[in-house]
Design a protein around this motif. Structure first.
Motif, PDB file in Angstrom:
ATOM      1  N   THR A   1       0.956  -1.288  -0.251  1.00  0.00           N
ATOM      2  CA  THR A   1       0.080   0.052  -0.135  1.00  0.00           C
ATOM      3  C   THR A   1       1.085   1.271  -0.024  1.00  0.00           C
ATOM      4  OG1 THR A   1       0.037  -0.331   2.502  1.00  0.00           O
ATOM      5  CG2 THR A   1      -1.971  -1.173   1.054  1.00  0.00           C
ATOM      6  N   PHE A   2       0.380   2.388  -0.160  1.00  0.00           N
ATOM      7  CA  PHE A   2       1.063   3.769  -0.197  1.00  0.00           C
ATOM      8  C   PHE A   2       0.909   4.308   0.962  1.00  0.00           C
ATOM      9  CE2 PHE A   2       0.110   2.521  -4.587  1.00  0.00           C
ATOM     10  CZ  PHE A   2       1.556   2.809  -5.227  1.00  0.00           C
ATOM     11  N   MET A   3       1.803   4.199   1.968  1.00  0.00           N
ATOM     12  CA  MET A   3       1.674   4.550   3.470  1.00  0.00           C
ATOM     13  C   MET A   3       1.393   5.892   3.390  1.00  0.00           C
ATOM     14  SD  MET A   3       2.450   1.892   5.376  1.00  0.00           S
ATOM     15  CE  MET A   3       3.183   0.505   5.370  1.00  0.00           C
ATOM     16  N   GLU A   4       2.138   6.819   2.694  1.00  0.00           N
ATOM     17  CA  GLU A   4       1.926   8.447   2.586  1.00  0.00           C
ATOM     18  C   GLU A   4       0.711   8.689   2.054  1.00  0.00           C
ATOM     19  OE1 GLU A   4       4.307   6.480   1.233  1.00  0.00           O
ATOM     20  OE2 GLU A   4       6.341   6.860   2.208  1.00  0.00           O
ATOM     21  N   LEU A   5      -0.217   7.964   1.290  1.00  0.00           N
ATOM     22  CA  LEU A   5      -1.196   8.570   0.637  1.00  0.00           C
ATOM     23  C   LEU A   5      -2.446   8.053   1.487  1.00  0.00           C
ATOM     24  CD1 LEU A   5      -0.327   7.770  -2.960  1.00  0.00           C
ATOM     25  CD2 LEU A   5       0.264   9.966  -1.774  1.00  0.00           C
ATOM     26  N   THR A   6      -3.544   8.569   1.077  1.00  0.00           N
ATOM     27  CA  THR A   6      -4.901   8.499   2.022  1.00  0.00           C
ATOM     28  C   THR A   6      -5.344   7.098   1.599  1.00  0.00           C
ATOM     29  OG1 THR A   6      -6.225   9.792   0.433  1.00  0.00           O
ATOM     30  CG2 THR A   6      -5.106  11.206   2.095  1.00  0.00           C
ATOM     31  N   VAL A   7      -6.537   6.549   2.221  1.00  0.00           N
ATOM     32  CA  VAL A   7      -7.013   5.566   1.714  1.00  0.00           C
ATOM     33  C   VAL A   7      -7.843   5.803   0.245  1.00  0.00           C
ATOM     34  CG1 VAL A   7      -9.090   4.026   2.195  1.00  0.00           C
ATOM     35  CG2 VAL A   7      -7.549   4.738   4.014  1.00  0.00           C
ATOM     36  N   GLU A   8      -8.512   7.169   0.197  1.00  0.00           N
ATOM     37  CA  GLU A   8      -8.869   7.418  -1.074  1.00  0.00           C
ATOM     38  C   GLU A   8      -8.001   7.328  -2.175  1.00  0.00           C
ATOM     39  OE1 GLU A   8     -10.233  11.392  -1.449  1.00  0.00           O
ATOM     40  OE2 GLU A   8     -10.969  11.042  -3.330  1.00  0.00           O
TER      41      GLU A   8
ATOM     42  N   LEU B   1     -16.603  -1.904  -2.685  1.00  0.00           N
ATOM     43  CA  LEU B   1     -15.531  -2.374  -1.755  1.00  0.00           C
ATOM     44  C   LEU B   1     -15.751  -1.491  -0.432  1.00  0.00           C
ATOM     45  CD1 LEU B   1     -12.683  -2.573  -4.728  1.00  0.00           C
ATOM     46  CD2 LEU B   1     -13.475  -4.373  -2.998  1.00  0.00           C
ATOM     47  N   CYS B   2     -16.140  -0.521  -0.363  1.00  0.00           N
ATOM     48  CA  CYS B   2     -16.608   0.275   0.797  1.00  0.00           C
ATOM     49  C   CYS B   2     -17.642  -0.678   1.602  1.00  0.00           C
ATOM     50  CB  CYS B   2     -16.936   1.580   0.574  1.00  0.00           C
ATOM     51  SG  CYS B   2     -15.353   2.684   0.222  1.00  0.00           S
ATOM     52  N   GLY B   3     -18.546  -1.160   0.921  1.00  0.00           N
ATOM     53  CA  GLY B   3     -19.422  -2.053   1.417  1.00  0.00           C
ATOM     54  C   GLY B   3     -18.719  -3.189   2.213  1.00  0.00           C
ATOM     55  N   TRP B   4     -17.919  -3.915   1.381  1.00  0.00           N
ATOM     56  CA  TRP B   4     -16.991  -5.072   1.993  1.00  0.00           C
ATOM     57  C   TRP B   4     -16.133  -4.800   2.884  1.00  0.00           C
ATOM     58  CZ3 TRP B   4     -14.869  -8.390  -2.688  1.00  0.00           C
ATOM     59  CH2 TRP B   4     -16.097  -8.890  -3.681  1.00  0.00           C
ATOM     60  N   PHE B   5     -15.756  -3.331   2.852  1.00  0.00           N
ATOM     61  CA  PHE B   5     -14.501  -2.925   3.951  1.00  0.00           C
ATOM     62  C   PHE B   5     -14.853  -1.900   4.675  1.00  0.00           C
ATOM     63  CE2 PHE B   5     -12.087  -5.148   0.580  1.00  0.00           C
ATOM     64  CZ  PHE B   5     -11.343  -6.165   1.207  1.00  0.00           C
TER      65      PHE B   5
ATOM     66  N   ASN C   1      -5.236   5.720  -2.271  1.00  0.00           N
ATOM     67  CA  ASN C   1      -4.841   4.363  -2.518  1.00  0.00           C
ATOM     68  C   ASN C   1      -6.077   3.386  -3.524  1.00  0.00           C
ATOM     69  OD1 ASN C   1      -2.564   2.941  -1.288  1.00  0.00           O
ATOM     70  ND2 ASN C   1      -2.858   4.475   0.256  1.00  0.00           N
ATOM     71  N   PHE C   2      -7.171   3.958  -3.164  1.00  0.00           N
ATOM     72  CA  PHE C   2      -8.249   3.331  -4.027  1.00  0.00           C
ATOM     73  C   PHE C   2      -7.967   3.857  -5.555  1.00  0.00           C
ATOM     74  CE2 PHE C   2     -11.933   1.594  -2.032  1.00  0.00           C
ATOM     75  CZ  PHE C   2     -11.268   0.873  -0.794  1.00  0.00           C
ATOM     76  N   ARG C   3      -7.720   5.196  -5.753  1.00  0.00           N
ATOM     77  CA  ARG C   3      -7.902   5.777  -7.038  1.00  0.00           C
ATOM     78  C   ARG C   3      -6.585   5.261  -7.519  1.00  0.00           C
ATOM     79  NH1 ARG C   3      -7.616  11.722  -5.875  1.00  0.00           N
ATOM     80  NH2 ARG C   3      -6.845  11.916  -7.905  1.00  0.00           N
ATOM     81  N   LEU C   4      -5.486   4.889  -7.003  1.00  0.00           N
ATOM     82  CA  LEU C   4      -4.263   4.134  -7.545  1.00  0.00           C
ATOM     83  C   LEU C   4      -4.536   2.847  -7.986  1.00  0.00           C
ATOM     84  CD1 LEU C   4      -1.453   5.478  -5.275  1.00  0.00           C
ATOM     85  CD2 LEU C   4      -1.658   5.955  -8.093  1.00  0.00           C
ATOM     86  N   GLY C   5      -5.392   2.038  -7.452  1.00  0.00           N
ATOM     87  CA  GLY C   5      -5.723   0.931  -7.636  1.00  0.00           C
ATOM     88  C   GLY C   5      -6.629   0.613  -8.993  1.00  0.00           C
TER      89      GLY C   5
ATOM     90  N   ILE D   1      -5.861  -5.498  -0.360  1.00  0.00           N
ATOM     91  CA  ILE D   1      -6.816  -6.286  -1.312  1.00  0.00           C
ATOM     92  C   ILE D   1      -7.797  -5.618  -2.256  1.00  0.00           C
ATOM     93  CG2 ILE D   1      -8.729  -8.120  -1.018  1.00  0.00           C
ATOM     94  CD1 ILE D   1      -7.086  -9.184   1.391  1.00  0.00           C
ATOM     95  N   ALA D   2      -8.324  -4.651  -1.662  1.00  0.00           N
ATOM     96  CA  ALA D   2      -9.195  -3.685  -2.099  1.00  0.00           C
ATOM     97  C   ALA D   2      -8.512  -2.995  -3.011  1.00  0.00           C
ATOM     98  CB  ALA D   2      -9.894  -2.683  -1.149  1.00  0.00           C
ATOM     99  N   ARG D   3      -7.429  -2.621  -2.991  1.00  0.00           N
ATOM    100  CA  ARG D   3      -6.735  -1.991  -4.011  1.00  0.00           C
ATOM    101  C   ARG D   3      -6.338  -2.790  -5.407  1.00  0.00           C
ATOM    102  NH1 ARG D   3      -2.013  -3.394  -5.996  1.00  0.00           N
ATOM    103  NH2 ARG D   3      -0.857  -3.503  -4.011  1.00  0.00           N
ATOM    104  N   ALA D   4      -6.045  -4.015  -4.971  1.00  0.00           N
ATOM    105  CA  ALA D   4      -5.920  -5.124  -5.850  1.00  0.00           C
ATOM    106  C   ALA D   4      -7.044  -5.317  -6.904  1.00  0.00           C
ATOM    107  CB  ALA D   4      -5.449  -6.286  -5.340  1.00  0.00           C
ATOM    108  N   LEU D   5      -8.331  -5.467  -6.026  1.00  0.00           N
ATOM    109  CA  LEU D   5      -9.394  -5.522  -6.686  1.00  0.00           C
ATOM    110  C   LEU D   5      -9.863  -4.494  -7.737  1.00  0.00           C
ATOM    111  CD1 LEU D   5     -11.370  -7.664  -3.885  1.00  0.00           C
ATOM    112  CD2 LEU D   5     -10.418  -8.359  -5.870  1.00  0.00           C
ATOM    113  N   LEU D   6      -9.687  -3.342  -7.282  1.00  0.00           N
ATOM    114  CA  LEU D   6      -9.882  -2.217  -8.051  1.00  0.00           C
ATOM    115  C   LEU D   6      -9.280  -2.195  -9.652  1.00  0.00           C
ATOM    116  CD1 LEU D   6      -9.896   0.695  -5.451  1.00  0.00           C
ATOM    117  CD2 LEU D   6     -11.769   0.047  -7.294  1.00  0.00           C
ATOM    118  N   LEU D   7      -8.337  -3.110  -9.840  1.00  0.00           N
ATOM    119  CA  LEU D   7      -7.769  -3.275 -11.105  1.00  0.00           C
ATOM    120  C   LEU D   7      -8.832  -4.077 -11.999  1.00  0.00           C
ATOM    121  CD1 LEU D   7      -4.959  -2.775 -12.365  1.00  0.00           C
ATOM    122  CD2 LEU D   7      -4.479  -5.417 -11.986  1.00  0.00           C
TER     123      LEU D   7
END
Lengths: 236, 290, 338, 402
Positions: free
Chosen positions: A89-96, A118-122, A98-102, A146-152
């Motif tokens: 994960t990208f520690m320095e970036l926000t959750v959002e 995914l927000c529903g899942w997590f 990280n999602f966008r990067l996914g 995992i969310a980041r990976a699934l967003l691909l």
């Protein structure tokens, strides 16, 4: 089920030393394949080899096309998502972020819908939406990875020890999600895990690695039943 | 007290110079996580390119944007040829390459354009000085340009997909590859953008300090101080830091240590910030739990 | 690499293998050959070339100092010109204001530089990689300004600098001042090189290298990294400072303009080209920085700096081990063939 | 040809003295066909803007050699790069003296750099002629008989300004802006020489570093201190800044500018011609950008030389006029040497120049030396910028008398 990933005679290593000595295995579409084995058996290297992160020999075919010699970015763009050891994960970036990067490689209009799903899942990630990923707990980071990976929207998901270093309860939660992925997303999974019991429960196929070679393989459920194998190889 | 107010205003005017260079430094840090020692020399070279274009008869703004494009290309080429091959080498090698770059670009600029001071035009009318003559129209204009660049940079990193990808590539190249980002190109892009911003900084600085190949050596240090003060990964902080260094330098020079030690003030700020508050006065502290 | 799965063995070994013990007779032989090589110029070279060689040895000593902290301990310094300057000024002030003999100034210069190096070592602890390079770079840029500051002008001579005189050859020795200066330089540099050699091969030296290559492991082995690093800075500053002292008497003049940022850059280039983390490499580095500007000037009168930069980058790309690395690999090849 | 005639006339007295016939081979750097002269300059690095000077002298030597050389010998002028670093100057000077065996050194650049070789050349008794530096320390014939400067020192210049201020505004509060190096400090010393004990009460100083971006802060301080006269010992880049800023601040001090930084094209135009009105300097050279010298025979001679030998040279650069003057001074010394180019005789002739006018120097300003006068140019004239050019006023002032 048709074959998603077919690996034949895979050799790989760092520098002059080989870590893998010719592996053959496969992942079916929508199926789960587990790679089991002790520390240092070569499981992580196998995942890296598929992603083009180490030098390899042998055949790696994904949907009938070879991945051999391709750059990591290109392999990822073909639909293989990797949750590496250390989570990536990208520690320095926000959750959002990280999602966008996914969803970086995607240009479709369903990205927002996927975010919501995914927000529903997590739900925990939703709560921490604008927080830096570095401030999340280990479990939350694993979920984010995992969310980041699934967003691909991958066709194949590579998971490197998702239970590593997590409390049993969190591990349960994460495996629950993986079952859900399997059921709902139709994604093939190649799972590397030390917790053989959990992995075999989830997997269709299982391979057992020892010092860079496959010493045993078969249907996961059968291996799980076979007490002799469990005793001698898996140690539980 | 009138003198104090004047010192502060004059400091802000000079600070604008530091701010624009600090912004370029932060830019390259955001994109590559390198502190480029040759940044000043690259900016100076760009300014000379602009100067040549204007000498050749081009209108100012054509030369301005032309230079930005050329500088961007130079930045990309430098990254591809010199930085890429040592991307995985130890920091020592990297620093060595920066020093080599500094020597080559600095001396080549002097060699090609000579060391005599040259006049560089300003796009802003200079007949009506402001604030009792403490600030020229150019200084005000260049500050606005710096702020405009800052806004663009901020918006780029904050809102665009490419900007986010560049930050990701700098923070964690391995993970960035795993989400499909072409990390190599992000770094090259970062160098290009940093060179382009450096070019803008150079073109804004040169009308004030006059153009010569060593124009940036002193400024670079103050700009580093400004960038660190603001937090090296924070563009807005860098600009604010640049202005602060300008004011601090003037106040310290006029009232505390004397003008002979202005550079030492910059050194003290650099060491002080790095030791006491490495994330800068305005920087975010990055927490990480493993 | 993930820290969670243990350490990467390659990273722990590092690019430079641990020193191997050489048999005593072999070491003695090398020493003898080195001694002959060092003394021969005294009789072979005319005084101008001898002066150049003296300067080269002095630069080599300064590069050695840098190599200790930078090459062996991995703390990048672009500001060693500052220690060079402090050493030079310490000697110059004592000799010209207080009429000390050159020899007496050496320990003072070493101690002063050691203390300043130790002091700088502390903030350096908190700065890694680029940041340390940046900070020391700033220090080097600020040095001339500090040297000419009016509060110390009475001592430093301000912008005019200070004049001093080479030590005279002892009565009875049939040597010219240039020859004697060379001998003095040889003795001082020789002692420093031997001490450095022993230091690197000692337990402390191995600890320095371990700290560079794998601080986590070094700490786990019970090494006090902070103290090692600050002491490395101190020793390094001492050696470079002594080189500064020698240069002050060899030039017989010190001035702020003699210690611009380019001194620091020159030392850094010398270290890279000679060989990072190599005692012998420091010697090559010294020869390089003295003679290459002349070669560069011959290639391009207008921009020797460009040639300098190109050479630096070529070395980093093609010969990252510098001259010393080149010789080492040639040696390996010869040995493996026989 | 006008050059040589002018110099022949100027130096006729020396030429009348019968040349002593010494076998030339006994002197270093001299053979039957060649005379070797060396210098060190910053050919690379920041100070290399001055490298135009040896470039110009080299071209003059070429012209001289084409015209037959000196006493049947061709001059070989060696220029080595010291990058303005004193240790390097010593190394290059030793190379010139010990390896190339030059007869003497001529016009080495810089104060710290020449300081580094000052003692060496005097111990070796190598003539160290007409240095390219305005420091005051090169005129000590007793201690350093082998070193001689050329241009009027900055200190002398500052003395002239201080004296002018005392005449015009005896109660002035003087602001002194100077670069914090040997060059700038000489302006402080010069003003101190004139004001003596009154210095502290009358003068407020502000220094700047060559690495500073601007001198705004210093100017603001000086203005706030209530200064109504301003003496600037600063280099061109800062001079343009200062002229512009002083105007913008609506501060109207009696402003003096170092003659290093008064070129019409390099300094005044960038600042704004009208903004510099009233600026005072004192100079010994003609400003080639001043239209009043357009038909001056001396400047025409210089322009013809430039057109033939340095066609690509930037005519606005006053390093060329400086070089032309100092080069002609050297040639005069060589002519006076007759056939004896031994170091002793070179030094003897260099320190016995009869008053001589040079084409690029202001009318009335003479070059002359004697064994106890090691300041070849001592005269300057005040001039004021009127918006278009420099207007000389007052008489030619001899600095040493101040």
């Amino acid at each position: 089920m048709p074959t998603l990933l077919e690996v034949k005679g895979l050799k790989a290593g760092y520098g002059p030393t080989h870590v893998l000595h010719g592996l053959d295995f496969r992942v079916d579409e929508g199926g789960v394949t587990a790679l089991l084995g002790a520390n240092g058996a070569g499981k992580t290297t196998t995942l890296r080899a598929i992603c083009g992160m180490v030098r390899t020999e042998g055949a790696i075919d994904f949907l009938g096309q070879t991945l051999q010699g391709r750059a990591t970015e290109d392999i990822v763009r073909r639909g293989i998502a990797h949750v590496p050891d250390g989570r990536g994960t990208f520690m320095e970036l926000t959750v959002e972020e990280n999602f966008r990067l996914g969803a970086y490689t995607r240009r479709d209009r369903e990205i927002q819908a996927d975010f919501d799903r995914l927000c529903g899942w997590f739900p925990r990630l939703k709560q921490r939406w604008r927080q830096q990923a570095g401030t999340l707990s280990g479990g939350e980071q694993q979920m984010l990875a995992i969310a980041r990976a699934l967003l691909l929207r991958p066709k194949l998901l590579l998971l490197d020890e998702p239970s590593f270093g997590l409390a049993p309860l969190i591990v349960q939660e994460i495996f629950g999600i993986m079952r859900r992925i399997r059921a709902e997303a139709g994604v093939g999974i190649l799972l590397v895990e030390q917790n053989a019991n959990l992995a075999l429960e989830l997997a269709d196929l299982a391979y057992l690695l020892e010092t860079g070679s496959i010493v045993m393989s078969g249907i996961a459920a059968e291996i799980r039943q076979d007490e002799a194998i469990r005793r001698s190889y898996l140690g539980y | 007290m009138d003198g104090l107010a004047h010192q502060i205003v004059a400091g802000i005017a000079t600070g604008g110079i530091y701010a624009s260079v600090a912004l370029a430094i932060v830019m390259i840090y955001q994109a590559t996580h390198h502190v480029n020692f040759a940044q000043g020399e690259m900016a100076t070279l760009s300014t000379f390119i602009a100067w040549s274009m204007i000498q050749a008869g081009m209108p100012y703004w054509v030369a301005f944007f032309g230079t930005i494009v050329v500088s961007f290309a130079i930045g990309v080429v430098v990254e591809r040829i010199l930085i890429r091959p040592v991307a995985n080498a130890p920091v020592l090698t990297m620093v060595g390459v920066f020093i080599g770059l500094l020597l080559i670009i600095g001396n080549a600029t002097g060699w090609i354009f000579g060391y005599t001071t040259k006049v560089f035009p300003s796009p802003f009318a200079s007949d009506r000085p402001l604030f009792g003559g403490l600030v020229s129209a150019h200084e005000l204009g260049s500050t606005l340009v710096t702020l405009a660049v800052l806004t663009l940079v901020w918006a780029f990193f904050r809102f665009t997909r490419l900007g986010l990808a560049m930050r990701a590539a700098a923070y964690n190249p391995r993970s960035a590859r795993l989400v499909g980002i072409r990390v190599g190109w992000m770094l090259a892009l970062g160098w290009g953008m940093a060179a382009a911003i450096g070019a803008v900084a150079g073109m804004m600085v040169a009308p004030v300090v006059f153009l010569d190949p060593t124009m940036m050596l002193g400024i670079l240090l103050y700009a580093f101080a400004g960038a660190l003060m603001g937090g090296i990964d924070n563009p807005a902080g860098a600009v604010l830091g640049g202005f602060s260094v300008g004011v601090l330098e003037n106040l310290a020079g006029a009232y505390v240590v004397g003008t002979e030690l202005k550079l030492t003030v910059a050194l003290a700020i650099i060491i002080g910030v790095l030791v006491v508050r490495p994330s800068g006065l305005f920087g975010r502290v990055v927490l990480s739990r493993v | 690499m993930s820290a969670s799965k243990g350490l990467n063995p390659e990273a722990a070994i590092g690019p430079i293998a641990a020193p191997v013990a050489t048999p005593a007779w072999q070491r003695g032989l090398y020493l003898l050959i080195g001694l002959c090589l060092a003394i021969a110029p005294l009789f072979l070279l005319e005084s101008f070339h001898l002066f150049q060689l003296t300067m080269a040895v002095i630069m080599a000593l300064a590069v050695l100092g840098l190599n200790i902290v930078c090459g062996y301990n991995g703390q990048i310094s672009l500001g060693h010109g500052a220690f060079f300057a402090v050493g030079a000024y310490a000697t110059a002030i004592l000799m010209s204001h207080f009429d000390w003999s050159f020899w007496a100034t050496l320990p003072v210069s070493a101690v002063v530089c050691g203390i300043i190096g130790y002091g700088i070592g502390f903030p350096a602890l908190r700065l890694a990689g680029h940041y340390l390079a940046l900070t020391t770079f700033s220090l080097a840029v600020a040095v001339p300004q500090i040297l000419k500051h009016k509060s110390i002008e009475d001592w430093t001579g301000g912008v005019q600098g200070l004049f001093l005189v080479k030590p005279d050859p002892p009565a009875g020795l049939p040597l010219s001042p240039d020859q004697w200066m060379y001998v003095v330089t040889l003795i001082v540099a020789g002692v420093c090189f031997l001490l450095a050699w022993n230091l690197i091969r000692s337990r402390i030296g191995r600890a320095l290298i371990a700290t560079r290559d794998n601080p986590t492991a070094a700490e786990a082995m019970g090494m006090n990294i902070a103290s090692l690093k600050t002491r490395a800075f101190a020793v390094s500053a001492m050696i470079t400072g002594i080189a500064g002292s020698l240069s002050a008497v060899a030039i017989e003049f010190v001035a702020p303009d003699s210690f611009s940022i380019f001194v620091s850059i020159t030392l850094f280039v010398g270290m890279v080209v000679g060989g990072v983390a190599s005692i012998l490499g420091s010697l090559f580095g010294g020869l390089f920085v003295l003679f290459v500007p002349n070669i560069a000037e011959a290639i391009s009168k207008a921009a020797p700096g460009v040639i300098y930069g190109v050479i630096l980058i070529l070395f980093l790309f093609l010969l990252p081990g510098g001259f010393a690395g080149l010789i080492r690999s040639i040696g390996h090849r010869l040995r493996s063939r026989s | 040809m006008t050059t040589s005639r002018r110099i022949l006339l100027a130096g006729s007295a020396a030429l009348l003295a019968a040349p002593r016939l010494v076998r030339a081979e006994e002197s270093p750097g001299v053979t039957a066909t060649e005379l070797r002269i060396g210098t060190t300059y910053a050919l690379s690095g920041p100070a290399s803007a001055y490298s135009l000077i040896p470039k110009c002298v080299t071209a003059m030597v070429k012209r001289l050699n084409e015209e037959g050389g000196i006493a049947g010998r061709k001059i070989n002028f060696l220029v080595y790069d010291d990058a303005y670093s004193p240790p390097r100057t010593l190394e290059q000077t030793r190379r010139l003296v010990e390896q190339d065996k030059v007869a003497f050194l001529f016009n080495n650049l810089g104060t710290p750099t020449n300081s580094a070789i000052h003692r060496y050349v005097n111990q070796r008794k190598v003539p160290h002629l007409f240095l390219a530096t305005g420091a005051d320390k090169w005129a000590e014939p007793k201690q350093y008989p082998w070193t001689i400067g050329w241009q009027p020192s900055y200190r002398t210049e500052a003395q002239i300004y201080a004296k002018h201020i005392l005449e015009q505004k005896p109660e002035a509060k003087i602001g002194l802006l100077y670069q914090n190096d040997d060059f700038g400090k000489d302006y402080v010393n010069g003003v101190k020489d004139v004001l003596g004990p009154r210095f502290d009460a009358m003068v407020k100083t502000a220094s700047h570093e060559a690495t500073d971006a601007t001198v705004d802060s210093q100017l603001v301080s000086l203005q706030a201190a209530g200064c109504d006269a301003l003496v600037c010992g600063i280099i061109p880049r800062f001079a343009s800044q200062a002229i512009r800023r002083v105007f913008d601040l609506n501060w109207k001090p009696m402003m003096f500018m170092s003659n290093v930084s008064v070129s019409g094209s390099v300094v005044i135009e960038p600042a704004g011609k009208e903004k510099a009105i009233g600026l005072i300097t004192s100079d010994y050279r003609k400003d080639q950008s001043d239209p009043s010298w357009a038909d001056d025979p001396g400047m025409k001679e210089w322009r013809d030389f430039m057109a033939r030998y340095i066609p690509d040279g930037e005519l606005g650069d006053n390093n060329y006029t400086y070089a032309y003057g100092v080069g002609l001074t050297l040639f005069q010394v060589l002519r006076q040497c007759g056939n004896d180019f031994s170091r002793g005789n070179v030094m003897k002739q260099a320190t016995s120049l009869q008053p001589m006018a040079l084409p690029t120097l202001l009318p009335g300003i003479m070059v002359s030396t004697s064994p106890d006068n090691y300041r070849p140019i001592r005269h300057m004239q005040l001039q004021r910028w009127d918006g278009r050019g420099w207007v000389r006023f007052g008489k030619v002032i001899e600095g040493a008398e101040v």
